[in-house]
Write a protein that holds these residues in place. Sequence first.
Motif, PDB file in Angstrom:
ATOM      1  N   PRO A   1       0.506  -0.707 -10.791  1.00  0.00           N
ATOM      2  CA  PRO A   1       0.005   0.338  -9.903  1.00  0.00           C
ATOM      3  C   PRO A   1      -1.410   0.018  -9.412  1.00  0.00           C
ATOM      4  O   PRO A   1      -2.194  -0.602 -10.134  1.00  0.00           O
ATOM      5  CB  PRO A   1      -0.004   1.586 -10.785  1.00  0.00           C
ATOM      6  CG  PRO A   1      -0.112   1.068 -12.183  1.00  0.00           C
ATOM      7  CD  PRO A   1       0.583  -0.267 -12.182  1.00  0.00           C
TER       8      PRO A   1
ATOM      9  N   GLU B   1       0.821  -1.220   0.000  1.00  0.00           N
ATOM     10  CA  GLU B   1       0.000   0.000   0.000  1.00  0.00           C
ATOM     11  C   GLU B   1       0.849   1.262   0.000  1.00  0.00           C
ATOM     12  O   GLU B   1       0.552   2.206  -0.730  1.00  0.00           O
ATOM     13  CB  GLU B   1      -0.937   0.009   1.216  1.00  0.00           C
ATOM     14  CG  GLU B   1      -2.008  -1.064   1.198  1.00  0.00           C
ATOM     15  CD  GLU B   1      -3.142  -0.797   0.219  1.00  0.00           C
ATOM     16  OE1 GLU B   1      -3.317   0.367  -0.221  1.00  0.00           O
ATOM     17  OE2 GLU B   1      -3.845  -1.758  -0.112  1.00  0.00           O
ATOM     18  N   GLU B   2       1.895   1.269   0.821  1.00  0.00           N
ATOM     19  CA  GLU B   2       2.737   2.465   0.953  1.00  0.00           C
ATOM     20  C   GLU B   2       3.354   2.881  -0.379  1.00  0.00           C
ATOM     21  O   GLU B   2       3.569   4.055  -0.639  1.00  0.00           O
ATOM     22  CB  GLU B   2       3.833   2.222   1.985  1.00  0.00           C
ATOM     23  CG  GLU B   2       4.707   3.449   2.195  1.00  0.00           C
ATOM     24  CD  GLU B   2       5.734   3.254   3.284  1.00  0.00           C
ATOM     25  OE1 GLU B   2       6.934   3.311   2.953  1.00  0.00           O
ATOM     26  OE2 GLU B   2       5.343   3.055   4.445  1.00  0.00           O
ATOM     27  N   GLN B   3       3.631   1.902  -1.236  1.00  0.00           N
ATOM     28  CA  GLN B   3       4.225   2.207  -2.536  1.00  0.00           C
ATOM     29  C   GLN B   3       3.195   2.199  -3.665  1.00  0.00           C
ATOM     30  O   GLN B   3       3.528   2.454  -4.821  1.00  0.00           O
ATOM     31  CB  GLN B   3       5.365   1.224  -2.822  1.00  0.00           C
ATOM     32  CG  GLN B   3       6.503   1.380  -1.832  1.00  0.00           C
ATOM     33  CD  GLN B   3       7.638   0.412  -2.102  1.00  0.00           C
ATOM     34  OE1 GLN B   3       7.855  -0.015  -3.227  1.00  0.00           O
ATOM     35  NE2 GLN B   3       8.365   0.060  -1.062  1.00  0.00           N
ATOM     36  N   GLY B   4       1.937   1.877  -3.326  1.00  0.00           N
ATOM     37  CA  GLY B   4       0.868   1.919  -4.312  1.00  0.00           C
ATOM     38  C   GLY B   4       0.984   0.880  -5.406  1.00  0.00           C
ATOM     39  O   GLY B   4       0.658   1.163  -6.566  1.00  0.00           O
ATOM     40  N   VAL B   5       1.432  -0.345  -5.046  1.00  0.00           N
ATOM     41  CA  VAL B   5       1.634  -1.371  -6.063  1.00  0.00           C
ATOM     42  C   VAL B   5       1.142  -2.744  -5.635  1.00  0.00           C
ATOM     43  O   VAL B   5       1.073  -3.057  -4.450  1.00  0.00           O
ATOM     44  CB  VAL B   5       3.128  -1.521  -6.457  1.00  0.00           C
ATOM     45  CG1 VAL B   5       3.666  -0.269  -7.089  1.00  0.00           C
ATOM     46  CG2 VAL B   5       3.977  -1.972  -5.299  1.00  0.00           C
TER      47      VAL B   5
ATOM     48  N   ASN C   1      -1.800   7.639  -8.049  1.00  0.00           N
ATOM     49  CA  ASN C   1      -0.758   8.280  -7.250  1.00  0.00           C
ATOM     50  C   ASN C   1       0.490   7.409  -7.119  1.00  0.00           C
ATOM     51  O   ASN C   1       1.480   7.841  -6.551  1.00  0.00           O
ATOM     52  CB  ASN C   1      -1.286   8.643  -5.863  1.00  0.00           C
ATOM     53  CG  ASN C   1      -2.312   9.753  -5.936  1.00  0.00           C
ATOM     54  OD1 ASN C   1      -2.256  10.599  -6.820  1.00  0.00           O
ATOM     55  ND2 ASN C   1      -3.243   9.743  -5.017  1.00  0.00           N
ATOM     56  N   SER C   2       0.433   6.212  -7.625  1.00  0.00           N
ATOM     57  CA  SER C   2       1.561   5.281  -7.545  1.00  0.00           C
ATOM     58  C   SER C   2       2.700   5.746  -8.445  1.00  0.00           C
ATOM     59  O   SER C   2       2.472   6.156  -9.584  1.00  0.00           O
ATOM     60  CB  SER C   2       1.102   3.887  -7.990  1.00  0.00           C
ATOM     61  OG  SER C   2       2.209   3.047  -8.198  1.00  0.00           O
TER      62      SER C   2
ATOM     63  N   TYR D   1       2.444   3.957 -11.690  1.00  0.00           N
ATOM     64  CA  TYR D   1       1.466   4.538 -12.632  1.00  0.00           C
ATOM     65  C   TYR D   1       2.138   5.653 -13.429  1.00  0.00           C
ATOM     66  O   TYR D   1       2.036   5.699 -14.652  1.00  0.00           O
ATOM     67  CB  TYR D   1       0.244   5.071 -11.887  1.00  0.00           C
ATOM     68  CG  TYR D   1      -0.762   5.712 -12.803  1.00  0.00           C
ATOM     69  CD1 TYR D   1      -1.736   4.944 -13.436  1.00  0.00           C
ATOM     70  CD2 TYR D   1      -0.734   7.078 -13.069  1.00  0.00           C
ATOM     71  CE1 TYR D   1      -2.657   5.521 -14.298  1.00  0.00           C
ATOM     72  CE2 TYR D   1      -1.645   7.661 -13.925  1.00  0.00           C
ATOM     73  CZ  TYR D   1      -2.606   6.886 -14.538  1.00  0.00           C
ATOM     74  OH  TYR D   1      -3.506   7.464 -15.399  1.00  0.00           O
TER      75      TYR D   1
END
Length: 141
Positions: free
Chosen positions: A64, A41-45, A68-69, A72
Motif C-alpha cells: 500500500p 495510484e488509482e488502486q493505492g499500491v 486509504n489503499s 493497507y
Amino acid sequence: MNEGKMVSISHIAIAVRNIEDAEKLYETALGLKVTRREVVEEQGVRASMLETAAGDTTIELLEPIGQNSPIYKFLEKRGEGIHHICFKVDDIESALERLKKQGIKLINEGPRPGVDGTKVAFLHPKALNGILIELAELPKE
C-alpha cells in the motif's frame, strides 16, 4: 464473437508490508526474477511483478502507498498473504456482463485501469468461496 472467456491465470497477488524485502525474499528463496515495477495510484499500491525462470508464472507483490489503499486495509485485517487470483479474459466487458447475468456479485461494474495498461475488474469474494478474483484484459496491440 467474444464471450468474455477466462483465457488463463494472469498472476497470483500477495499483499506485503515492504515490497523491497519481499522481492529479495522471493528472488533468494524461490529464484523468481523481478520483471517490472509500477505504482498504480488509482488502486493505492506499489506493484512488483516476479516471474519464474520459464516466464510462465507471475507473482504480483502489492504494497500500500497510503492508509486509504485496499491493500493497507487487507494487511491490517488479515496480515501478509495471498490477496487475489487474476484471470486473463479476452473481453472484460462481456465477461462482467455474463457473470452479472449469472448472479455473481461484482465489486466493479465496469473495468478500470490496472498494471501494464490492462483493464481490470474485481469479483466479490463472497460470490466465489471467499476468494477475491480479478479479471484482466490485456491492451490491444
